[in-house]
Structure formats: C-alpha cells, structure tokens
Design a protein around this motif. Structure first.
Motif, PDB file in Angstrom:
ATOM      1  N   ALA A   1       2.259   1.667   3.252  1.00  0.00           N
ATOM      2  CA  ALA A   1       0.853   1.280   3.119  1.00  0.00           C
ATOM      3  C   ALA A   1       0.698   0.094   2.170  1.00  0.00           C
ATOM      4  CB  ALA A   1       0.031   2.470   2.614  1.00  0.00           C
TER       5      ALA A   1
ATOM      6  N   MET B   1      -8.801  -2.573  -0.470  1.00  0.00           N
ATOM      7  CA  MET B   1      -9.518  -2.076   0.709  1.00  0.00           C
ATOM      8  C   MET B   1      -8.562  -1.826   1.876  1.00  0.00           C
ATOM      9  SD  MET B   1     -13.154  -4.158   0.724  1.00  0.00           S
ATOM     10  CE  MET B   1     -12.417  -5.787   0.672  1.00  0.00           C
ATOM     11  N   ALA B   2      -7.611  -2.742   2.079  1.00  0.00           N
ATOM     12  CA  ALA B   2      -6.638  -2.561   3.156  1.00  0.00           C
ATOM     13  C   ALA B   2      -5.777  -1.325   2.904  1.00  0.00           C
ATOM     14  CB  ALA B   2      -5.764  -3.807   3.274  1.00  0.00           C
ATOM     15  N   TYR B   3      -5.385  -1.114   1.664  1.00  0.00           N
ATOM     16  CA  TYR B   3      -4.553   0.043   1.301  1.00  0.00           C
ATOM     17  C   TYR B   3      -5.270   1.351   1.612  1.00  0.00           C
ATOM     18  CZ  TYR B   3      -1.538   2.997  -1.647  1.00  0.00           C
ATOM     19  OH  TYR B   3      -0.691   3.961  -2.126  1.00  0.00           O
ATOM     20  N   GLU B   4      -6.563   1.404   1.266  1.00  0.00           N
ATOM     21  CA  GLU B   4      -7.335   2.624   1.522  1.00  0.00           C
ATOM     22  C   GLU B   4      -7.488   2.878   3.019  1.00  0.00           C
ATOM     23  OE1 GLU B   4      -8.459   4.885  -0.801  1.00  0.00           O
ATOM     24  OE2 GLU B   4      -7.126   3.689  -2.056  1.00  0.00           O
ATOM     25  N   GLN B   5      -7.703   1.821   3.799  1.00  0.00           N
ATOM     26  CA  GLN B   5      -7.840   1.981   5.243  1.00  0.00           C
ATOM     27  C   GLN B   5      -6.524   2.407   5.887  1.00  0.00           C
ATOM     28  OE1 GLN B   5     -10.696   1.881   7.032  1.00  0.00           O
ATOM     29  NE2 GLN B   5     -11.719   1.631   5.047  1.00  0.00           N
ATOM     30  N   ILE B   6      -5.417   1.830   5.428  1.00  0.00           N
ATOM     31  CA  ILE B   6      -4.108   2.195   5.974  1.00  0.00           C
ATOM     32  C   ILE B   6      -3.774   3.641   5.638  1.00  0.00           C
ATOM     33  CG2 ILE B   6      -1.623   1.713   5.841  1.00  0.00           C
ATOM     34  CD1 ILE B   6      -2.444  -1.253   5.331  1.00  0.00           C
ATOM     35  N   LYS B   7      -4.149   4.098   4.450  1.00  0.00           N
ATOM     36  CA  LYS B   7      -3.951   5.499   4.078  1.00  0.00           C
ATOM     37  C   LYS B   7      -4.684   6.417   5.050  1.00  0.00           C
ATOM     38  CE  LYS B   7      -4.534   6.818  -0.141  1.00  0.00           C
ATOM     39  NZ  LYS B   7      -5.073   6.896  -1.524  1.00  0.00           N
ATOM     40  N   ARG B   8      -5.901   6.055   5.405  1.00  0.00           N
ATOM     41  CA  ARG B   8      -6.668   6.870   6.366  1.00  0.00           C
ATOM     42  C   ARG B   8      -6.015   6.835   7.743  1.00  0.00           C
ATOM     43  NH1 ARG B   8     -11.057   4.224   3.623  1.00  0.00           N
ATOM     44  NH2 ARG B   8     -12.166   5.676   2.266  1.00  0.00           N
ATOM     45  N   PHE B   9      -5.474   5.675   8.105  1.00  0.00           N
ATOM     46  CA  PHE B   9      -4.807   5.543   9.397  1.00  0.00           C
ATOM     47  C   PHE B   9      -3.565   6.423   9.453  1.00  0.00           C
ATOM     48  CE2 PHE B   9      -1.699   3.467  12.194  1.00  0.00           C
ATOM     49  CZ  PHE B   9      -2.431   3.430  13.380  1.00  0.00           C
TER      50      PHE B   9
ATOM     51  N   ARG C   1     -12.475   8.436  -8.295  1.00  0.00           N
ATOM     52  CA  ARG C   1     -13.176   7.970  -7.094  1.00  0.00           C
ATOM     53  C   ARG C   1     -14.629   8.440  -7.088  1.00  0.00           C
ATOM     54  NH1 ARG C   1      -9.475   6.154  -3.354  1.00  0.00           N
ATOM     55  NH2 ARG C   1      -7.308   6.643  -3.836  1.00  0.00           N
TER      56      ARG C   1
ATOM     57  N   ALA D   1      -0.666  -3.584   3.180  1.00  0.00           N
ATOM     58  CA  ALA D   1      -1.851  -4.067   2.472  1.00  0.00           C
ATOM     59  C   ALA D   1      -1.564  -5.396   1.784  1.00  0.00           C
ATOM     60  CB  ALA D   1      -2.313  -3.026   1.443  1.00  0.00           C
TER      61      ALA D   1
END
Length: 469
Positions: A286, A262-270, A181, A290
């Motif tokens: 997640a 992108m959705a996966y990364e946002q859901i991880k943060r959620f 990353r 996603a």
C-alpha cells in the motif's frame, strides 16, 4: 475538602496511609463526601507510583502539578474510552473475550512476533477467574491501575514517516490509531510533520544542493570534494546560492504528503482489511503504490527542483521562469525525465527502510518495553536514522541516474540517454563507485535532518494541541 487516600496493607504491620488528591471546588453532589479510599496490595505499590505519574501527566488540566478529584474523574472516563477501543481491536472474534490466539494475531499484524506461551503469560497477569480469557471488566480493572501496553500505544510512540524527513518522501506512511482518526488528531500530525519537514529541508539545503552538483558534475576527471564544492558554490553565487532549489523542495511537501496519505487510505480499503494495523507486506504494498501515485502527481516539481539547484546566477528569474523555459525549449515530456528510475527506487527505499525500522522497533519492544511502549527520544532518533540511511544506500544508484536524467538539458552538450544507457556509461567510465557520487553529503544531512524534524515536530504538536508523547 475531599481527599482520596491510598492504604497499602503490609503483612504484620499497620496500614500505611498516603494522601493522594485534594480538591476544594467539588460539585454539589459530592460535598457530603469526606474521604474516599483505594486499596491495592503492597506488591503493586511500585506499579501505583508509575500509574500516579502517568495519570497526573495525562489529567492535569490546570498544569499545577496536582490532580484534583474532577480531573481524576475526567481522566478515568477518558482512559476507559481508550481502553474500550483497544479491547475491541483485540477481540477479533467479537465474543466479548480475548484469548491467547487473539493476542498473538494482533501483535503479528503489527509486526511483533510472540509465542502462544508468551501470550498466555500476558493473559495470566490479567485473568482473575482462571479461564485463560479476559473479559471487558478484567481488562478495564487491570489497565486502570497499570501502565498501558497496547497496539495503539505502539502506533502512537513509534511514528516514523510522519516525524522524520530526510528530503526523500518515499517512506511508507504511518498508521493512526482509531482514537486519532475519530478525534481528528491525524491531520494535526500531518501538518506538524509537514512543518517539521520544511524546517529540516531548509536547514540541510546546502548539503542537498552539494549532493545534486556532485551527482551531475563529479567524475574521475572532475573530482569534487565537500569543501571544494561549497567553495565553488559561494564563489559563483554568494552564500544565498547554497539554498538554490530549496523553495520548490519545500513547496512540494504539502501536495505530496496529502496525496500519499489519501492514496494510502484508499488502497487500504481496496485491500479489504478491517484491522487497525496492516501486516508488514500489506503496508509495503500500500505504501509503495501510494508513493508512486504521489510521485507521479508532483514529479514535474522534482525536475524543477533539480534544474533550480543546478542553475547558474541569472539563468532564471524564479521557479515560474524556469518552468516556462523548460516547456518552451524541451516540451512537456521534459518534466518527466528520470521518471522510471524514480519509480523503481521507491520499492528498495521504502522496503528496506520499513524492514530495518520494524526490526529495530521489535527488538527494542521485546527487550525493553516493560511498562511502556515509549522508546524515548534517542532510541527513536537512532532507529529513524539507521533505517533511513539503509533505505537511501539501497536506492542511491537509481536516485543518481534519475538526477542525471533530470539535468540532461542543463548540461551543455549532454546527449539524450536512456536509464539503461546511463547505467552502462557510468559503470564503463567510472566503475561502480560512480553510482555513489554525492553519497557523503547525502549521509551527512541524515542525522541533522532527523534531529531537526523531530524537535520541530514535537513543538508543532504542542502548538496544534496534539497530546504530548
């Protein structure tokens, strides 16, 4: 000339010297140094040989097969940064020490289960002062002379979704290490995976189109075999007709992969986790969400792909003409036919694929991962093929119903039916076997798809400057 030599002390014998590195172009401050020495116990000499092979491969910048002093120093500095990141990820208590419970928890988060006794055995191999904890110095000193066995290495070597493309982008996205990353390597992996998927789908497109034809047209009264299906396609539209629908199938890779990542990364943060790796059930949740978001975004392209694959010669001039025709005759809702069974199919596909892959991965790691987490090409291909096959087998009835609903208007006289009604109709007229029409060509493409995508992925990684496996 500077030479780094290795002395291996053997009881009852004189020291044995092994010349290791040579360099002619040294920095000015090192000109006065004539010889450096490295002492390790004789019982660790086999480890030294493995370590030597590993760092020559990692640090040889001029690709001459030798590691000079500058390259050696650069390797140690780079390797120490990686070890620092791993140490921090394992140190859950942030107290500067790693204990057995933290090792157990870190591996459990990855999906690898070990006992506390096994974790203590790992600690003993690194613990110098008998405290049964490892500080940074003990961790660094051990791993500088030992092959690295850590969570980021497992993540690096066991990528699944990014590498393997079997035509259905429903798998749970891969994790990326902290280093990947920070250095921007993650997007290179995604680009390489997308390119590999495009080549793989193109090579297996004839089998994919045959699967769609069998899903829609095959029945008890119209039994379609593999050879007969290929013959029919070539007779109707020539050899080029074998690739109908492939263009849109390749085009949707980029938006679908980008949206899903992108959705996966946002859901991880959620979810709120601060761990490098999600737990298995968190990854499934997640990844499924996603996948649902990505599929919802590009679903009209899925309908277009099915219609293009089923079209007759001269029916449409291209993708845009097909889209205009659907919009004018059937309305916007036609682009979401089969949407519900498609969404329902994500969970069994992603869940079983992930569960089987993680089970096979853990079994291999526990039995064979002695010096490295790298499983090698054949093990990785076998695990990917088996898990993808199991995932497709579980979700195939839903995929068949989705395809028939997408194709409704392209079949003259076909009544508008619901998902439930279509299931009942198939079971009544064809039995349970009818839900698996087209399964043979679908399975036939798994092994070539996985193999091709892996080979292309590895070559694209080298082109993009991603560190080789």
């Amino acid at each position: 000339m500077l030479c780094l030599c290795l002395y291996v002390p053997v009881l009852g014998e004189s020291q044995t010297e092994f010349e290791y590195f040579e360099s002619k172009g040294l920095p000015a401050e090192l000109k006065s140094i004539f010889r450096l020495s490295l002492f390790i116990p004789s019982q660790e000499f086999s480890t030294y040989r493995q370590w030597k092979q590993k760092i020559v491969k990692a640090g040889d910048k001029d690709l001459d097969g030798q590691l000079d002093f500058e390259e050696f120093v650069h390797y140690l500095q780079d390797h120490e940064k990686k070890l620092r990141l791993v140490f921090k990820s394992l140190d859950k208590k942030n107290d500067g020490r790693i204990d057995a419970q933290e090792i157990v928890q870190s591996l459990r988060d990855l999906g690898v289960k070990i006992s506390e006794q096994q974790a203590e055995k790992i600690l003993k191999s690194m613990d110098k002062n008998g405290t049964m904890t490892i500080d940074w110095n003990e961790w660094r000193d051990y791993h500088l002379l030992h092959p690295v066995e850590n969570i980021p290495e497992i993540i690096l070597y066991w990528k699944h979704s990014t590498i393997f493309d079997v035509g259905e982008n429903l798998t749970v996205p891969d994790e990326f290490t902290v280093e990947e990353r920070q250095t921007g390597m993650w997007w290179r992996h995604l680009v390489a995976g997308g390119g590999a998927g495009a080549v793989s789908r193109t090579c297996t497109a004839p089998l994919d189109r045959l699967k769609v034809l069998m899903q829609v047209h095959a029945s008890r009264s119209n039994n379609m075999c593999i050879i007969g299906g290929f013959t029919q396609m070539i007779r109707e539209g020539g050899p080029r007709s074998l690739w109908r629908g492939n263009g849109i199938n390749v085009l949707k890779i980029a938006p679908e992969s980008a949206i899903k990542f992108m959705a996966y990364e946002q859901i991880k943060r959620f979810i709120g986790t601060d761990q490098e790796m999600l737990r298995i059930h968190e990854r499934l949740l997640a990844g499924s969400l996603a996948g649902a978001i990505a599929q919802s975004s590009i679903y009209p392209m899925e309908v277009l792909k099915t219609r293009m694959a089923l079209r007759k010669t001269g029916q449409y001039s291209g993708m845009l003409d097909c889209a205009k025709n659907i919009l004018s005759k059937e309305g916007m809702a036609a682009f979401y036919k089969g949407y519900i069974p498609n969404m329902l199919g994500i969970i069994p596909y992603a869940g079983i694929d992930l569960a089987v892959y993680e089970t096979l991965k853990n079994a291999w790691l526990q039995r064979y991962a002695v010096n490295s987490a790298d499983p090698g090409v054949f093990v990785l291909l076998a695990c990917g093929t088996i898990s993808s096959t199991c995932g497709q087998l579980a979700s195939y009835p839903l995929a068949l119903v989705r395809t028939r609903m997408q194709a409704q208007a392209s079949v003259e006289g076909a009544p508008e039916v619901t998902m439930r009604g279509l299931f009942k109709h198939i079971l009544k007229t064809e039995g349970a076997f009818g839900l698996y029409r087209g399964l043979a060509p679908n399975f036939m493409k798994v092994i070539p798809a996985v193999s091709i995508s892996y080979v292309v992925y590895e070559n694209l990684k080298m082109t993009l400057g991603v560190q080789s496996r």
